[in-house]
Scaffold this motif. Structure first.
Motif, PDB file in Angstrom:
ATOM      1  N   SER A   1      43.526  37.556  28.384  1.00 38.02           N
ATOM      2  CA  SER A   1      42.983  38.194  27.179  1.00 38.02           C
ATOM      3  C   SER A   1      41.582  37.684  26.844  1.00 38.02           C
ATOM      4  N   GLY A   2      41.127  36.664  27.570  1.00 41.23           N
ATOM      5  CA  GLY A   2      39.774  36.171  27.332  1.00 41.23           C
ATOM      6  C   GLY A   2      39.667  35.206  26.168  1.00 41.23           C
ATOM      7  N   LEU A   3      40.810  34.764  25.628  1.00 43.06           N
ATOM      8  CA  LEU A   3      40.774  33.747  24.566  1.00 43.06           C
ATOM      9  C   LEU A   3      40.217  32.447  25.141  1.00 43.06           C
TER      10      LEU A   3
ATOM     11  N   THR B   1      37.050  36.871  19.021  1.00 37.53           N
ATOM     12  CA  THR B   1      36.569  36.298  20.291  1.00 37.53           C
ATOM     13  C   THR B   1      35.980  37.395  21.180  1.00 37.53           C
ATOM     14  N   ALA B   2      36.711  38.508  21.325  1.00 38.87           N
ATOM     15  CA  ALA B   2      36.252  39.577  22.228  1.00 38.87           C
ATOM     16  C   ALA B   2      34.946  40.194  21.737  1.00 38.87           C
TER      17      ALA B   2
ATOM     18  N   ASN C   1      27.292  38.234  25.308  1.00 35.79           N
ATOM     19  CA  ASN C   1      26.697  37.099  26.034  1.00 35.79           C
ATOM     20  C   ASN C   1      27.351  37.003  27.411  1.00 35.79           C
ATOM     21  N   PRO C   2      26.582  37.160  28.505  1.00 35.27           N
ATOM     22  CA  PRO C   2      27.200  37.173  29.842  1.00 35.27           C
ATOM     23  C   PRO C   2      27.972  35.900  30.160  1.00 35.27           C
ATOM     24  N   TYR C   3      27.564  34.761  29.561  1.00 34.65           N
ATOM     25  CA  TYR C   3      28.241  33.498  29.889  1.00 34.65           C
ATOM     26  C   TYR C   3      29.572  33.346  29.165  1.00 34.65           C
ATOM     27  N   THR C   4      29.737  34.036  28.039  1.00 35.04           N
ATOM     28  CA  THR C   4      31.051  33.976  27.385  1.00 35.04           C
ATOM     29  C   THR C   4      31.918  35.152  27.824  1.00 35.04           C
ATOM     30  N   ARG C   5      31.285  36.206  28.345  1.00 33.81           N
ATOM     31  CA  ARG C   5      32.060  37.370  28.794  1.00 33.81           C
ATOM     32  C   ARG C   5      32.854  37.020  30.048  1.00 33.81           C
TER      33      ARG C   5
ATOM     34  N   SER D   1      36.725  29.867  34.049  1.00 33.66           N
ATOM     35  CA  SER D   1      36.690  29.149  35.330  1.00 33.66           C
ATOM     36  C   SER D   1      35.461  29.549  36.143  1.00 33.66           C
ATOM     37  N   GLN D   2      35.121  30.852  36.100  1.00 30.76           N
ATOM     38  CA  GLN D   2      33.918  31.314  36.814  1.00 30.76           C
ATOM     39  C   GLN D   2      32.666  30.679  36.220  1.00 30.76           C
ATOM     40  N   LEU D   3      32.645  30.572  34.901  1.00 27.50           N
ATOM     41  CA  LEU D   3      31.492  29.968  34.222  1.00 27.50           C
ATOM     42  C   LEU D   3      31.313  28.512  34.677  1.00 27.50           C
ATOM     43  N   ILE D   4      32.427  27.770  34.708  1.00 28.48           N
ATOM     44  CA  ILE D   4      32.344  26.359  35.112  1.00 28.48           C
ATOM     45  C   ILE D   4      31.848  26.273  36.559  1.00 28.48           C
ATOM     46  N   TYR D   5      32.376  27.155  37.423  1.00 30.75           N
ATOM     47  CA  TYR D   5      31.964  27.145  38.823  1.00 30.75           C
ATOM     48  C   TYR D   5      30.460  27.414  38.949  1.00 30.75           C
ATOM     49  N   LEU D   6      29.995  28.371  38.150  1.00 35.57           N
ATOM     50  CA  LEU D   6      28.561  28.716  38.163  1.00 35.57           C
ATOM     51  C   LEU D   6      27.713  27.516  37.722  1.00 35.57           C
TER      52      LEU D   6
END
Length: 807
Positions: A273-275, A436-437, A443-447, A451-456
């Motif tokens: 859900s992106g929470l 949240t949604a 913002n692309p970094y919160t969208r 886990s992908q953000l951390i990897y980036l």
């Protein structure tokens, strides 16, 4: 399998928190003894000899041959002795003694026949078989969760028409385009494309935005409704409760099959859900549920609560092992953070369990790459000695962020608990998800998935990395050339601004998210907060080295013109700092971090940041997030890490106080009616047995539950038991009396009234006591229960002593 008599708790607690609490408070009679709430306290484990707790005396005084006691004890056992009730404490001493007797009996029988030899062998290896099964099941469940969550997360953005069960990455694999870029993969359709719009443009943006919000709300609503209807215990991360359970407390249903099923399904939904939550903490709860369920296949563990805790410790290690792909980190996490009693045998079993779980997950390969770790980093540049200063600085920043988070989250959880908000859990989840949604999508970094953000953020800027964070003024001449130092463009600074906004947003949203009624973990959001802060500091350091390359600090390593400072490493160190500040882990955190990234050469920076973060956190607030939630929920947890520094004596804490009367039973002068009247009029969970009311010399201790069961059993099985029958606890039993010496604990732990409380608290922690009797010159004065100890510790620390309980 023989069942052995076991001193057990009293069937008095209700099944809900409220009823337990009400019954507990109504019993504040001030006359001593053990009140119902007193039993709701956790027992520290100990491995004292069985005799210290009266287990063998049970048989010596029962008029039977002691050597043969264990063989016969099933035949004439009183039914019901040996189980515990909900929200009660286990008796470590008695359970461990009981297991030793069972083991001795099996060893002795081994010579009798081949069948007994096989049974003995099965008993010996059942612990290993049990943790093997736990490891296999945990690995499989983790694979299912990873695959389900990654597919449903991508479902918010689009669909793969050829095979709808593929996520975006799998959908684009069949693609002929060699570079893997999310934007130009023709097989994957975004939602605007599904409805015939173009991929870009204002209309497409609005459609994507709406779909993102609708899917998020749908997933969150489903997760919250499932938790509410089928398994209320499946919400949250579960680690505070697992800590309490491992310390010897019983919470029925918390590790049951319904909790397991709903936790797995709800976790996939709430992550998708992106929470602002992670799936790592709940994996520990899921693994512990599997450990609890599988332990019932082996009566040695299923029927013995103290032994079962050994399996649960190993399961917790497997949970972290599959959550991060970090088996050794999992073992250390179980040892450092959740377990209360961790003998060497459990360490080996945890190691084996974590290994099997990681191996199974690696075989399933849910991430579809050759690494089983979450955020594998390719760089291995040595760090400069001078960089320890910014690393320690990141540790301090991490400690501050963590303290802000803990204080705010506890404040909000307390408000939720005592206000009307707590009555509308599903509505709260939907409101948090909607906000949240709506805020996260622009913002692309919160969208993107956390886990992908951390990897980036952990990654190095290379030739294949096209994110705005990597738009430096550089020319890559070949794939293998070193990355040259370069000035950051305005795009990099814009990206830093967006990252800073993402940091604030994630911090605020995680405060409101952790504790809502869906399965939610804390590891990934903490790592993300730290990684963002670290990456910002890292880019700052890199530009500093570029601008002032001739300063002596940078002149040595940075004189070659290559990029000598890696911003990804700063992100890694920052992530460790925030997670360390939030959970107060040190050793296990560093091991998890380098297993997670494969960055073994960065152990020293990680250690420096973790230590700095822990010191700052401890200076600004005493408790980590899990201990704070244990205190908030009032779980009866006596922390073995805390020290008791006050100078009170046992006489100051015992019940009753000096001038009040104490409820006791005499050894051979009370009738069945007298005993039943005493049980009706008082609510203690146990009674000291004395020679006579006048002398008050101590004989032993008997539990309320055992008394009730023994009298009911005698009325059912023996003839001639009336209200006038004399009950005999010690001495010869004459015809016409009711001998109850079998249920008497002849060796209760006693202290004198002048014993310092420091010693008493230590005894409770290390021996696993439920109560201790206070004597003076051999005469009974009063009782100290675990509840009295916990209340006294709170009182001395100027906190509310009544908060110890399910409030």
């Amino acid at each position: 399998m023989e069942r052995f008599p076991l001193k057990s708790s009293v069937s008095k607690a209700g099944t809900t928190y409220q009823s337990v609490y009400k019954k507990g408070t109504s019993a504040g009679n001030g006359r001593g003894g053990v009140t119902p709430e007193d039993d709701m306290v956790e027992i520290a484990p100990g491995d004292a000899t069985p005799t210290s707790h009266g287990t063998f005396q049970l048989y010596e005084h029962s008029g039977r041959n002691n050597s043969n006691a264990s063989a016969n004890c099933d035949a004439d056992d009183i039914p019901g002795i040996g189980q515990y009730d909900d929200f009660h404490t286990i008796d470590w001493q008695r359970d461990i003694a009981r297991d030793r007797m069972r083991h001795r009996y099996i060893v002795k029988k081994r010579q009798d026949s081949i069948w007994d030899l096989i049974k003995g062998a099965h008993d010996a290896w059942s612990g290993w078989v049990c943790v093997l099964l736990v490891g296999v099941c945990t690995g499989v469940v983790a694979g299912v969760i990873d695959i389900g969550a990654s597919w449903m997360t991508d479902l918010k953005f689009g669909i793969c028409p050829q095979a709808f069960w593929f996520n975006r990455e799998q959908c684009c694999w069949s693609n002929d385009e060699i570079t893997f870029d999310h934007t130009n993969c023709s097989q994957w359709l975004t939602w605007p494309q599904v409805f015939g719009e173009s991929r870009d443009g204002a209309g497409a943006y609005i459609v994507s935005y709406l779909f993102y919000i609708v899917w998020a709300l749908l997933f969150a609503a489903l997760s919250a409704s499932l938790v509410r209807m089928f398994a209320p215990y499946a919400c949250g991360s579960g680690i505070p409760e697992i800590k309490t359970i491992l310390s010897g407390f019983i919470i029925r249903g918390y590790l049951g099959k319904w909790t397991l099923i709903i936790k797995v399904v709800g976790l996939i939904l709430s992550v998708s859900s992106g929470l602002s939550l992670g799936k790592e903490g709940p994996m520990v709860h899921i693994a512990s549920c599997l450990g609890n369920i599988l332990s019932y296949l082996f009566p040695k563990y299923g029927r013995n609560e103290a032994k079962k805790r050994e399996i649960l410790s190993a399961a917790a290690a497997a949970g972290v092992s599959v959550a991060f792909g970090a088996p050794i980190g999992g073992v250390l996490f179980s040892l450092e953070e959740v377990s209360y009693y961790f003998p060497l045998k459990t360490l080996w079993r945890s190691f084996f369990c974590a290994l099997i779980a990681a191996f199974i997950l690696r075989s399933i390969n849910p991430f579809g790459n050759e690494h089983s770790v979450l955020f594998f980093v390719e760089y291995n540049k040595p760090w400069i000695f001078f960089e320890l200063i910014p690393f320690i600085g990141l540790g301090i920043i991490g400690g501050v962020i963590a303290t802000i988070f803990i204080k705010a989250n506890i404040y909000w959880c307390r408000y939720r608990k005592y206000s009307k908000l707590g009555q509308y859990p599903v509505t709260e989840v939907l409101v948090v998800t909607l906000i949240t949604a709506v805020i996260a999508y622009p913002n692309p970094y919160t969208r993107m998935n956390t886990s992908q953000l951390i990897y980036l953020l952990f990654n190095q800027c290379g030739i294949s990395n096209s994110d705005p964070l990597c738009r430096y003024n550089r020319n890559f001449t070949g794939v293998n050339t070193a990355i040259e130092r370069a000035a950051a463009t305005s795009e990099v600074y814009n990206a830093m601004g967006l990252l800073f906004l993402a940091l604030l947003l994630k911090l605020v949203m995680t405060v409101f998210t952790f504790g809502i009624k869906v399965p939610c973990g804390l590891f990934i959001p903490s790592l993300a907060l730290g990684a963002i802060a670290g990456r910002i500091v890292g880019i700052g350091m890199e530009q500093l080295a570029y601008t002032y390359q001739n300063i002596w600090i940078f002149s040595g390593e940075c004189s070659t013109g290559d990029d000598c400072i890696t911003p990804g490493l700063y992100a890694m160190v920052g992530a460790a700092a925030v997670l360390g500040g939030v959970t107060r882990m040190t050793v296990s955190l560093v091991v998890i971090m380098f297993e997670l990234t494969g960055g073994v050469r960065y152990i020293v920076p990680l250690m420096a940041a973790a230590m700095a973060s822990k010191w700052v956190g401890d200076a600004l607030g005493r408790q980590g997030i899990y201990d704070a939630h244990i205190a908030l929920n009032g779980y009866p947890f006596l922390d073995s890490k805390d020290e008791f520094q006050h100078t009170s004596l046992a006489a100051d804490v015992m019940q009753p106080k000096r001038n009040e009367s104490l409820a006791v039973i005499t050894q051979d002068s009370m009738t069945v009616d007298d005993v039943e009247t005493l049980l009706k009029e008082t609510e203690h969970n146990g009674y000291p047995v004395v020679v006579s009311k006048e002398s008050q010399y101590l004989v032993g201790f008997v539990l309320r539950r055992d008394l009730n069961l023994a009298i009911a059993n005698a009325r059912r099985t023996l003839d001639g038991i009336t209200g006038q029958t004399v009950v005999v606890f010690a001495g010869p039993a004459t015809p016409g009396t009711l001998p109850l010496n079998r249920i008497l604990d002849m060796a209760p732990i006693t202290v004198t009234d002048q014993t310092p409380m420091e010693t008493v608290v230590d005894m409770f922690r290390k021996l696993g006591l439920r109560q201790t009797l206070v004597t003076h010159n051999g005469r009974l004065l009063g009782v100290i229960t675990k509840k009295d100890v916990l209340r006294h510790v709170k009182q001395m620390d100027n906190e509310d002593p009544n908060s110890v309980l399910f409030n």
